[in-house]
Scaffold this active site. Structure first.
Site, PDB file in Angstrom:
ATOM      1  N   TYR A 166       0.837  -1.210   0.000  1.00 30.86           N
ATOM      2  CA  TYR A 166       0.000   0.000   0.000  1.00 30.86           C
ATOM      3  C   TYR A 166       0.870   1.256   0.000  1.00 30.86           C
ATOM      4  O   TYR A 166       0.632   2.191  -0.779  1.00 30.86           O
ATOM      5  CB  TYR A 166      -0.921  -0.045   1.222  1.00 30.86           C
ATOM      6  N   LYS A 170       1.010   4.259  -2.784  1.00 30.73           N
ATOM      7  CA  LYS A 170       0.608   5.641  -2.481  1.00 30.73           C
ATOM      8  C   LYS A 170       1.788   6.612  -2.603  1.00 30.73           C
ATOM      9  O   LYS A 170       1.592   7.788  -2.920  1.00 30.73           O
ATOM     10  CB  LYS A 170      -0.050   5.704  -1.097  1.00 30.73           C
TER      11      LYS A 170
HETATM   12  P1  NAD Z   1     -13.461   2.550   0.187  1.00 29.99           P
HETATM   13  O1  NAD Z   1     -12.853   1.212   0.183  1.00 29.99           O
HETATM   14  O2  NAD Z   1     -14.887   2.681   0.559  1.00 29.99           O
HETATM   15  O3  NAD Z   1     -13.271   3.278  -1.221  1.00 29.99           O
HETATM   16  C1  NAD Z   1     -12.612   2.722  -2.295  1.00 29.99           C
HETATM   17  C2  NAD Z   1     -13.605   2.486  -3.431  1.00 29.99           C
HETATM   18  O4  NAD Z   1     -12.889   2.111  -4.602  1.00 29.99           O
HETATM   19  C3  NAD Z   1     -14.600   1.348  -3.130  1.00 29.99           C
HETATM   20  O5  NAD Z   1     -15.928   1.812  -3.295  1.00 29.99           O
HETATM   21  C4  NAD Z   1     -14.232   0.277  -4.146  1.00 29.99           C
HETATM   22  O6  NAD Z   1     -15.338  -0.497  -4.579  1.00 29.99           O
HETATM   23  C5  NAD Z   1     -13.639   1.123  -5.266  1.00 29.99           C
HETATM   24  N1  NAD Z   1     -12.768   0.358  -6.155  1.00 29.99           N
HETATM   25  C6  NAD Z   1     -11.861  -0.583  -5.796  1.00 29.99           C
HETATM   26  N2  NAD Z   1     -11.277  -1.077  -6.897  1.00 29.99           N
HETATM   27  C7  NAD Z   1     -11.811  -0.423  -7.951  1.00 29.99           C
HETATM   28  C8  NAD Z   1     -11.608  -0.502  -9.352  1.00 29.99           C
HETATM   29  N3  NAD Z   1     -10.711  -1.365  -9.873  1.00 29.99           N
HETATM   30  N4  NAD Z   1     -12.334   0.283 -10.172  1.00 29.99           N
HETATM   31  C9  NAD Z   1     -13.242   1.164  -9.646  1.00 29.99           C
HETATM   32  N5  NAD Z   1     -13.479   1.277  -8.319  1.00 29.99           N
HETATM   33  C10 NAD Z   1     -12.768   0.483  -7.491  1.00 29.99           C
HETATM   34  O7  NAD Z   1     -12.594   3.383   1.217  1.00 29.99           O
HETATM   35  P2  NAD Z   1     -12.244   4.925   1.377  1.00 29.99           P
HETATM   36  O8  NAD Z   1     -11.717   5.057   2.737  1.00 29.99           O
HETATM   37  O9  NAD Z   1     -13.359   5.791   0.955  1.00 29.99           O
HETATM   38  O10 NAD Z   1     -11.003   5.073   0.381  1.00 29.99           O
HETATM   39  C11 NAD Z   1     -10.971   5.958  -0.702  1.00 29.99           C
HETATM   40  C12 NAD Z   1      -9.528   6.254  -1.063  1.00 29.99           C
HETATM   41  O11 NAD Z   1      -8.905   6.911   0.039  1.00 29.99           O
HETATM   42  C13 NAD Z   1      -8.675   5.041  -1.377  1.00 29.99           C
HETATM   43  O12 NAD Z   1      -7.818   5.345  -2.455  1.00 29.99           O
HETATM   44  C14 NAD Z   1      -7.868   4.843  -0.090  1.00 29.99           C
HETATM   45  O13 NAD Z   1      -6.650   4.197  -0.336  1.00 29.99           O
HETATM   46  C15 NAD Z   1      -7.677   6.271   0.341  1.00 29.99           C
HETATM   47  N6  NAD Z   1      -7.403   6.460   1.773  1.00 29.99           N
HETATM   48  C16 NAD Z   1      -8.265   5.990   2.716  1.00 29.99           C
HETATM   49  C17 NAD Z   1      -7.962   6.195   4.062  1.00 29.99           C
HETATM   50  C18 NAD Z   1      -8.857   5.683   5.164  1.00 29.99           C
HETATM   51  O14 NAD Z   1      -8.404   5.651   6.322  1.00 29.99           O
HETATM   52  N7  NAD Z   1     -10.108   5.303   4.907  1.00 29.99           N
HETATM   53  C19 NAD Z   1      -6.804   6.875   4.438  1.00 29.99           C
HETATM   54  C20 NAD Z   1      -5.952   7.336   3.438  1.00 29.99           C
HETATM   55  C21 NAD Z   1      -6.267   7.138   2.107  1.00 29.99           C
END
Ligand code: NAD
Length: 273
Positions: A166, A170
């Site tokens: 991861y 990132k």
């Molecule tokens: P989340 O898992 O709900 O969101 C990710 C979304 O991406 C999901 O709805 C999933 O179905 C979709 N997805 C996965 N593979 C895909 C593909 N191949 N094509 C299209 N869609 C796809 O979680 P989130 O927390 O809302 O995460 C959103 C972003 O933020 C991600 O990139 C994650 O890495 C990043 N992020 C999250 C956090 C956290 O703590 N939640 C922290 C830092 C960064």
């Protein structure tokens, strides 16, 4: 606050009920943009909220187009951009938010399987590349101008044990962002990364499931993760989805233009970088 009237935004990975994508889509709509919301098809992800997000955007008085597409597949990404252009005629803002679910990759490197490593890079890095390429081609073909926002992570600035795949993805998103910002700057297209801290989206449940030590209940471990994040934050609370959405709205507007290439940490003062 930020005038996005007449603009069209494409937000990937927007189907999570508590997800960052949904929050960003709603905030951009509240600023006046019409929104294309994307996620995997409903049989390919547990996140099934795209129809709700569409209704919520419409309730704000904006138009919404849901597009199921896998961002790792070039033909699907190009089809998604084509659908957006057919419906709205333009894309002004791209938010690359889709991210690989926390799963078999959250292990020490010596136990990390090649396929688990590749999967994370495919979704987080290649997916970002394919969406940027397709939308940037459109932005360049018209009058130039536009904003691209890539969702990285604080794990894109700091190494975390058991997060190697991861973190690699990132960090890569931030490097990609800087290179693209240099390429597109002369045409007035700005490119940024946002690095969120831990947020209580559904993702945190997945993380607790795979990271909780033997004998510790995943829901107890989830609470520990949240408590630690709150304790280490300068503001004494977790990062919220709306904190990311607020910054995304700023970056989507012209008010942030001179910051192009920046990777902005949004974590309540946890890292301060
Ligand atoms: P989340 O898992 O709900 O969101 C990710 C979304 O991406 C999901 O709805 C999933 O179905 C979709 N997805 C996965 N593979 C895909 C593909 N191949 N094509 C299209 N869609 C796809 O979680 P989130 O927390 O809302 O995460 C959103 C972003 O933020 C991600 O990139 C994650 O890495 C990043 N992020 C999250 C956090 C956290 O703590 N939640 C922290 C830092 C960064």
């Amino acid at each position: 606050m930020y005038d996005l009237q007449g603009k069209v935004a494409l937000v990937t990975g927007a189907a999570g009920a508590n997800g960052i994508g949904r929050a960003v889509a709603l905030r951009l709509a509240a600023e006046g943009a019409d929104i294309v919301v994307n996620d995997l098809s409903e049989d390919a992800t547990p996140r099934r909220g795209l129809p709700n997000v569409v209704r919520e955007i419409e309730a704000l008085g904006q138009q919404a187009l849901p597009v199921f597409a896998d961002v790792t597949q070039a033909d699907q990404v190009e089809g998604m951009v084509e659908s957006a252009l057919q419906r709205f005629g333009r894309i002004d803002i791209l938010v690359n938010n889709a991210g690989a679910p926390a799963g078999r990759d959250r292990v020490p490197v010596v136990e990390l399987e090649e396929e688990a490593f590749d999967f994370v890079q495919r979704v987080n890095v290649k997916g970002t590349f394919l969406c940027c390429r397709a939308v940037a081609r459109h932005m360049l073909q018209r009058d130039g101008g536009g904003s691209i926002i890539n969702i990285s992570s604080t794990s894109g600035k700091h190494g975390v044990a058991r997060f190697a795949a991861y973190c690699a993805s990132k960090f890569a998103v931030r490097g990609f962002t800087q290179a693209l910002a240099r390429e597109l700057g002369p045409q007035g297209i700005t490119v940024y990364a946002i690095c969120p801290g831990l947020i209580a989206s559904e993702r945190i449940d997945d993380m607790a499931t795979v990271l909780s030590p033997a004998g510790v209940d995943a829901s107890d471990y989830r609470e520990q993760m949240i408590a630690t994040a709150i304790q280490n934050s300068a503001l004494g609370r977790m990062t919220d989805q709306t904190d990311i959405a607020n910054v995304a709205a700023f970056l989507a507007s012209h008010q942030s233009d001179f910051m192009t290439g920046a990777s902005l940490t949004v974590d309540g003062g946890l890292h301060m970088d």
